[in-house]
Design a protein around this motif. Structure first.
Motif, mmCIF file in Angstrom:
data_model
loop_
_atom_site.group_PDB
_atom_site.id
_atom_site.type_symbol
_atom_site.label_atom_id
_atom_site.label_comp_id
_atom_site.label_asym_id
_atom_site.label_seq_id
_atom_site.Cartn_x
_atom_site.Cartn_y
_atom_site.Cartn_z
ATOM 1 N N UNK A 1 48.481 -23.391 109.321
ATOM 2 C CA UNK A 1 49.167 -23.931 110.490
ATOM 3 C C UNK A 1 48.154 -24.512 111.475
ATOM 4 N N UNK A 2 48.486 -25.680 112.004
ATOM 5 C CA UNK A 2 47.652 -26.316 113.025
ATOM 6 C C UNK A 2 48.551 -27.117 113.948
ATOM 7 N N UNK A 3 48.428 -26.856 115.239
ATOM 8 C CA UNK A 3 49.232 -27.553 116.248
ATOM 9 C C UNK A 3 50.722 -27.425 115.950
ATOM 10 N N UNK A 4 51.120 -26.247 115.448
ATOM 11 C CA UNK A 4 52.526 -25.990 115.196
ATOM 12 C C UNK A 4 53.067 -26.635 113.937
ATOM 13 N N UNK A 5 52.213 -27.233 113.122
ATOM 14 C CA UNK A 5 52.648 -27.871 111.885
ATOM 15 C C UNK A 5 51.961 -27.230 110.683
ATOM 16 N N UNK A 6 52.700 -27.198 109.569
ATOM 17 C CA UNK A 6 52.154 -26.641 108.334
ATOM 18 C C UNK A 6 51.428 -27.737 107.553
ATOM 19 N N UNK A 7 50.202 -27.450 107.154
ATOM 20 C CA UNK A 7 49.395 -28.393 106.371
ATOM 21 C C UNK A 7 49.163 -27.795 104.987
ATOM 22 N N UNK A 8 49.690 -28.450 103.976
ATOM 23 C CA UNK A 8 49.600 -27.950 102.607
ATOM 24 C C UNK A 8 48.217 -28.240 102.029
ATOM 25 N N UNK A 9 47.630 -27.219 101.423
ATOM 26 C CA UNK A 9 46.303 -27.345 100.822
ATOM 27 C C UNK A 9 46.415 -27.539 99.309
ATOM 28 N N UNK A 10 47.158 -26.648 98.655
ATOM 29 C CA UNK A 10 47.309 -26.693 97.202
ATOM 30 C C UNK A 10 48.764 -26.429 96.836
ATOM 31 N N UNK A 11 49.250 -27.185 95.832
ATOM 32 C CA UNK A 11 50.579 -26.929 95.266
ATOM 33 C C UNK A 11 50.400 -26.442 93.836
ATOM 34 N N UNK A 12 51.001 -25.297 93.527
ATOM 35 C CA UNK A 12 50.913 -24.728 92.186
ATOM 36 C C UNK A 12 52.173 -25.113 91.395
ATOM 37 N N UNK A 13 51.958 -25.744 90.250
ATOM 38 C CA UNK A 13 53.072 -26.181 89.411
ATOM 39 C C UNK A 13 53.693 -25.005 88.677
#
Length: 207
Positions: free
Chosen positions: A99-111
């Motif tokens: 989370x940064x500035x109230x927003x979620x930032x995705x790092x990795x997506x697992x299939x």
């Protein structure tokens, strides 16, 4: 149940037909991923399980319980009832985010290959709650689980054992207080002083 990720791929064959429509937190799946991905410590991030139903409804659940070792992160997914509201095909995706500035930032997506939710007797598919309501429901469940764990500890507290310990302490204290005070004095000091009751005087030689 344990499943081990292979890089960014998480196999689902072991629970591909495990879920049944209408279940709520019935199953717990431990997902074990590599702690480091491209030199990034995955234990520093939060995890979100996202689902997409056959009817196009999105489901989200923040996974708060995890444990890290030197090279692995064990993520404990207690499957929310939102994932089993509707029967049919369910596409899953595990996401690592911050989370940064109230927003979620995705790092990795697992299939994750799609799984199937078995229909229940007289089951009927319908609308799922909004994401906010899903989050509130998950928080409520986590709170209930925490309170239940506290109550179990209280119930296991043995008051009789504590009472016995206090009684023993009281008895030991009484014995200690009943012992006479030992006073070392010379004969001259003994003869010239006022003697205390319940005291034991020991006559020592003068230096």
């Amino acid at each position: 149940m344990e499943v081990f990720a292979n890089g960014k791929n998480i196999p689902t064959y072991s629970f591909g037909n495990l879920f049944t429509q209408g279940e709520r937190f019935a199953d717990t799946i431990d997902i074990i991923i590599d702690r480091f991905y491209n030199d990034t410590d995955m234990n520093e991030y939060s995890f979100l399980m996202t689902g997409l139903t056959e009817d196009g409804w999105e489901v989200n659940q923040v996974i708060g319980e995890r444990r890290a070792t030197v090279d692995k992160v064990r993520i404990k997914w207690k499957v929310s009832g939102d994932f089993t509201v509707n029967s049919g095909k369910l596409q899953l995706e595990l996401r690592a985010y911050y989370m940064k500035d109230g927003e979620a930032h995705i790092v990795v997506k697992y299939n994750m290959p799609a799984v199937y939710v078995n229909p229940s007797t007289n089951g009927k598919n319908g609308s799922l709650p909004e994401t906010f309501e899903q989050t509130v429901g998950n928080i409520t469940y986590a709170t209930e689980e925490g309170l239940r764990a506290i109550q179990e500890k209280i119930d296991s507290f043995n008051i009789d054992d504590v009472s016995r310990r206090l009684d023993n302490m009281e008895a030991d204290t009484a014995v200690y207080l009943a012992r006479p005070e030992v006073i070392a004095v010379t004969q001259k000091e003994y003869d010239s002083s006022e003697h205390k009751k319940n005291s034991l005087y020991v006559i020592i030689k003068e230096k």
